[in-house]
Design an enzyme around this catalytic site. Structure first.
Site, mmCIF file in Angstrom:
data_model
loop_
_atom_site.group_PDB
_atom_site.id
_atom_site.type_symbol
_atom_site.label_atom_id
_atom_site.label_comp_id
_atom_site.label_asym_id
_atom_site.label_seq_id
_atom_site.Cartn_x
_atom_site.Cartn_y
_atom_site.Cartn_z
ATOM 1 N N LYS A 194 6.842 9.027 -6.863
ATOM 2 C CA LYS A 194 7.727 7.837 -6.940
ATOM 3 C C LYS A 194 9.085 8.371 -7.154
ATOM 4 O O LYS A 194 9.345 8.965 -8.215
ATOM 5 C CB LYS A 194 7.294 6.564 -7.536
ATOM 6 C CG LYS A 194 5.863 6.131 -7.513
ATOM 7 C CD LYS A 194 5.625 5.044 -8.571
ATOM 8 C CE LYS A 194 3.975 4.743 -8.345
ATOM 9 N NZ LYS A 194 3.491 3.840 -9.603
ATOM 10 N N LYS A 246 -3.320 9.248 -9.025
ATOM 11 C CA LYS A 246 -3.806 7.981 -8.419
ATOM 12 C C LYS A 246 -5.077 7.662 -8.811
ATOM 13 O O LYS A 246 -6.035 8.126 -8.533
ATOM 14 C CB LYS A 246 -3.584 8.296 -7.021
ATOM 15 C CG LYS A 246 -3.934 7.107 -6.065
ATOM 16 C CD LYS A 246 -3.460 7.457 -4.467
ATOM 17 C CE LYS A 246 -3.613 6.076 -3.698
ATOM 18 N NZ LYS A 246 -5.036 5.593 -3.730
ATOM 19 N N SER A 291 0.676 -1.035 -0.255
ATOM 20 C CA SER A 291 -0.183 0.169 0.017
ATOM 21 C C SER A 291 0.925 1.153 0.105
ATOM 22 O O SER A 291 2.130 1.101 0.050
ATOM 23 C CB SER A 291 -0.887 -0.141 1.279
ATOM 24 O OG SER A 291 -1.643 1.091 1.152
HETATM 25 S S1 IVH Z 1 1.941 2.166 -6.999
HETATM 26 C C1 IVH Z 1 4.080 -0.151 -3.406
HETATM 27 N N1 IVH Z 1 0.758 3.960 -8.635
HETATM 28 O O1 IVH Z 1 -3.018 3.255 -4.839
HETATM 29 C C2 IVH Z 1 3.294 0.874 -4.112
HETATM 30 N N2 IVH Z 1 -0.458 2.987 -7.002
HETATM 31 O O2 IVH Z 1 -2.808 3.001 -1.925
HETATM 32 C C3 IVH Z 1 2.342 0.230 -5.343
HETATM 33 N N3 IVH Z 1 -3.010 3.419 -7.220
HETATM 34 O O3 IVH Z 1 -2.881 -0.436 -4.224
HETATM 35 C C4 IVH Z 1 1.280 1.185 -5.840
HETATM 36 N N4 IVH Z 1 -2.713 4.743 -9.011
HETATM 37 O O4 IVH Z 1 -4.583 0.336 -6.003
HETATM 38 C C5 IVH Z 1 0.659 3.137 -7.580
HETATM 39 N N5 IVH Z 1 -0.200 5.260 -9.989
HETATM 40 C C6 IVH Z 1 -0.431 4.521 -9.095
HETATM 41 C C7 IVH Z 1 -1.613 4.336 -8.533
HETATM 42 C C8 IVH Z 1 -1.567 3.224 -7.552
HETATM 43 C C9 IVH Z 1 -3.663 3.994 -8.013
HETATM 44 C C10 IVH Z 1 -3.594 2.538 -6.029
HETATM 45 C C11 IVH Z 1 -3.206 1.048 -5.997
HETATM 46 C C12 IVH Z 1 -2.656 0.780 -4.839
HETATM 47 C C13 IVH Z 1 -3.043 1.989 -3.761
HETATM 48 C C14 IVH Z 1 -2.163 2.313 -2.835
#
Ligand code: IVH
Length: 710
Positions: free
Chosen positions: A312, A138, A104
């Site tokens: 990121k 996101k 998460s």
């Molecule tokens: S990266 C280790 N990138 O947000 C991190 N997550 O709270 C991996 N999400 O479970 C996730 N857009 O469902 C990432 N551009 C994005 C995202 C994203 C939506 C969601 C995803 C994740 C949650 C994390």
């Protein structure tokens, strides 16, 4: 039915006291309550797809939990919500262990927190110079992991609890934006692609509209709709839903394939995935904040929900060095948008009376735009909710629309309360002309619930109207030409008192003549009305049962009962017996799939009432009620409830289900005392165990095939 009481989160689990003022004992207590509360909301959100609090309220609970844990690190519980991602998966789908856990993200709610993240990253890496980040929208959907072996899509899973997800390969394979084979070159032999499954706004609206028209349940927001659509037993249902997919990360890879996040995203794109076009590569703190503002600005134009920006660290070797803290990466953070809120004036509180007499307060608001939608009404749920928030007429209220269909009133702005505004007194009488007293509903065990009901029952004209409205509604008798306006007018004229009167009206030449002459009617509309009514004089048994408007007997239950009883005569005879609590009749009803005590009690109460019996008798006299075909009864499995578990080797699950149903069996997804047979293939787990414990007959796939062949 009103939704379950909400908001207890704020009053119960979270105290308003600053963390620094808490004693350890109080902190322990609050952490315990928070853990329980958050776990419950996780289940409602992840498993039931029916959240009862807004995202902002949920985030506030998690934040409070995190603050307490920061102040009292030795009190962090083993089952702390901060150590958990999502909720336990359901049993419908086979478990899939992710090659690398799906984690998460930590949240940032302000510029300060975003800047603190940037500084933390540099501190950790001991860097003076600015760092490159990607800033990605996101996406507000649900994450999925797609495993490709030699470029071929072999397995797709939901996140589940982060470690083990649900196997939804067949469903994911129906998504156009998920390549079945990777294109281009340079992909690792094995790679788990991670991304978000979601539904666009237009597609969501269309899906809900057709669900409503078909009498099926609608979804509260696109995210729930996406989740519900992906977790369908039948992939054909998923295929019919225009789900989309954006790729943004990866899990297990057999060999490294990029040096930066940005490069990795470009590769995913080259291999056939869609990536979010708004993603930027930015350097340094100022640009991080600018990227957030930019994303906020494009948000309304995207056509799908995003709930923030994910930052990121771009360099993957730095991501590697930064690593993880408990369940979130140190190299990424989600800067969340505030939920869309607006302030407006509460002009009035109206009380709506439902067909079962439940009183629901509705806020009438000075029109205001929230998230692109003009809002004039909001639910206030019930009397307790109004008292808890101390909402008064004339108050400025804070309204929130978090993708939900029904806007919520979060609270009032006390400074703007007009002088003399009195606390709202929930009416003690029904707003109908008879002003019958209102009673607080109690449960079977005598506990008070939040529901207030009009005690007038059949005498209450509002209840009667709500009841008739239900009767003519689309999913019930669906009488064309008899809308809200006409129905109300006929009730006011005293022409329609009960459903049978609708059919009597269609052959009452005097009244029809009066109507033709009445203002606003004419030859054609009267002819259409009569045709609309006559068209429904013949009605399938399930619609008839649903149309009666018995509490707890919704469409699905009505279908089950229609199948179980077959004919109106049988149904009515059985209902009289159930009302008299005849044990055999109660047992017969109880044995039907998914029917429990609430339905039995409601049916018994309904048919014990002389008024209802008379009303039903009058109605039946007007109608031809079509029998429901009973399931086949001359096969070895007819009437039996069967559960398939484990993997089947000679047929697919869908085939097995179709075959069983065509032979008159019911196929259930979980094992209970109502299960007659369990067909277990290799890998059968908890269902097989339950079956053995309950002493239910278990067959192998071959034994099942022999049984049905024979
Ligand atoms: S990266 C280790 N990138 O947000 C991190 N997550 O709270 C991996 N999400 O479970 C996730 N857009 O469902 C990432 N551009 C994005 C995202 C994203 C939506 C969601 C995803 C994740 C949650 C994390």
């Amino acid at each position: 039915m009103l939704p379950p009481a909400r908001g207890s989160a704020k009053t119960l689990a979270m105290s308003q006291k600053p963390v620094a003022e808490l004693t350890e004992a109080v902190a322990v207590e609050e952490l315990t309550r928070l853990a329980d509360e958050i776990a419950q909301h996780d289940i409602r959100y992840y498993q039931d797809e029916a959240p009862t609090i807004s995202d902002a309220e949920y985030d506030a609970l998690k934040l409070r939990n995190a603050e307490l844990e920061a102040a009292f690190p030795h009190l962090i519980r083993d089952n702390s919500p901060s150590l958990r991602v999502g909720a336990a998966r359901s049993e419908q789908f086979a478990p899939v262990e992710h090659g690398v856990p799906m984690l998460s993200l930590d949240n940032a709610f302000s510029d300060e927190e975003a800047l603190e993240f940037e500084a933390r990253v540099r501190r950790f890496l001991r860097l003076e110079e600015p760092v490159f980040f990607t800033a990605e929208p996101k996406i507000d959907g649900l994450s999925a992991s797609l495993r490709y072996e030699r470029g071929v899509f072999v397995r797709g899973a939901t996140r589940g609890d982060g470690r083990v997800g649900e196997d939804v390969t067949a469903n994911l394979a129906t998504l156009k934006e998920i390549p079945k084979r990777l294109v281009g070159e340079g992909w690792p032999e094995v790679i788990e692609i991670r991304g978000e499954v979601f539904l666009g706004h237009e597609e969501f609206a269309a899906l809900n509209a057709s669900a409503a028209a078909a009498g099926q349940r609608t979804y509260a927001n696109p995210r729930n709709a996406a989740s519900g659509s992906l977790r369908q037993i039948d992939p054909k249902v998923t295929a019919a839903r225009p789900l989309r997919f954006f790729a943004y990360a990866w899990g297990y890879v057999s060999s490294p394939f990029a040096e930066t996040q940005w490069e990795a995203l470009q590769k995913l794109k080259a291999w056939g995935f869609r990536i979010t076009p708004e993603t930027r590569r930015v350097e340094g703190p100022g640009w991080l904040l600018a990227a957030y503002r930019e994303m906020e600005a494009v948000r309304p134009k995207l056509g799908y929900d995003i709930d923030g920006v994910v930052y990121k660290v771009d360099r993957l070797d730095w991501q590697q060095r930064l690593g993880f803290v408990s369940r979130s990466p140190r190299w990424a953070i989600a800067r969340k948008f505030p939920a869309e809120q607006a302030r407006t004036i509460l002009e009035a509180i109206d009380i709506q009376v439902g067909r079962t007499g439940a009183l629901t307060p509705v806020a009438r608001l000075k029109p205001v735009t929230v998230g692109g939608v003009v809002v004039v009404n909001a639910t206030l749920h019930n009397a307790d909710e109004i008292a808890r928030k101390d909402v008064r007429i004339g108050d400025t209220v804070i309204l929130q629309r978090a993708g939900d269909v029904i806007p919520q009133i979060l609270g009032v702005v006390p400074e703007e309360r007009p002088p003399g505004a009195e606390p709202y007194v929930f009416p003690s009488r029904c707003p109908c002309p008879l002003q019958t007293p209102v009673a607080r509903e109690t449960t079977a065990s005598g506990a008070e619930t939040v529901v207030r009901r009009c005690t007038g029952e059949f005498a209450c004209p509002f209840q009667k109207l709500a009841h008739l409205r239900h009767f003519v509604s689309r999913r019930a008798f669906d009488i064309e030409g008899l809308g809200e306006k006409q129905l109300t007018a006929f009730v006011q004229r005293g022409w329609i008192q009960e459903p049978a009167d609708i059919f009597r009206l269609a052959r009452d030449e005097d009244r029809l003549a009066e109507l033709r002459a009445a203002e606003g009617y004419g030859e054609t509309s009267v002819r259409n009305l009569v045709a609309g009514i006559e068209a429904r004089r013949t009605i399938p048994l399930d619609r008839f049962i649903y149309g009666l408007g018995i509490r707890h007997i919704g469409e699905t239950t009505a279908v089950v009962m229609a199948r179980g009883y077959g004919s109106a005569a049988h149904f009515l005879e059985a209902m009289d017996k159930v009302a008299a609590r005849d044990p055999a009749a109660v047992e017969e009803l109880d044995a039907m799939d998914q029917i429990g005590q609430a339905v039995i009690d409601a049916a018994a109460a309904y048919f014990a009432e002389d008024h209802n019996r008379r009303m039903v008798r009058n109605l039946v006299a007007e109608l031809t009620i079509l029998d429901t075909e009973k399931p086949k009864s001359d096969t070895p499995v007819a009437g039996k409830t069967v559960v398939f578990t484990g993997s089947l080797e000679r047929m697919t699950r869908d085939e097995a289900k179709a075959q069983a149903e065509s032979l008159g069996a019911k196929v259930a997804s979980s094992v209970s005392r109502k299960t007659d047979l369990v067909v277990a293939g290799p890998g059968a787990g908890s269902k097989l165990k339950t079956a053995t414990e309950l002493g239910i007959q278990v067959l192998t796939e071959d034994e099942w095939l022999a049984l049905v062949a024979g």
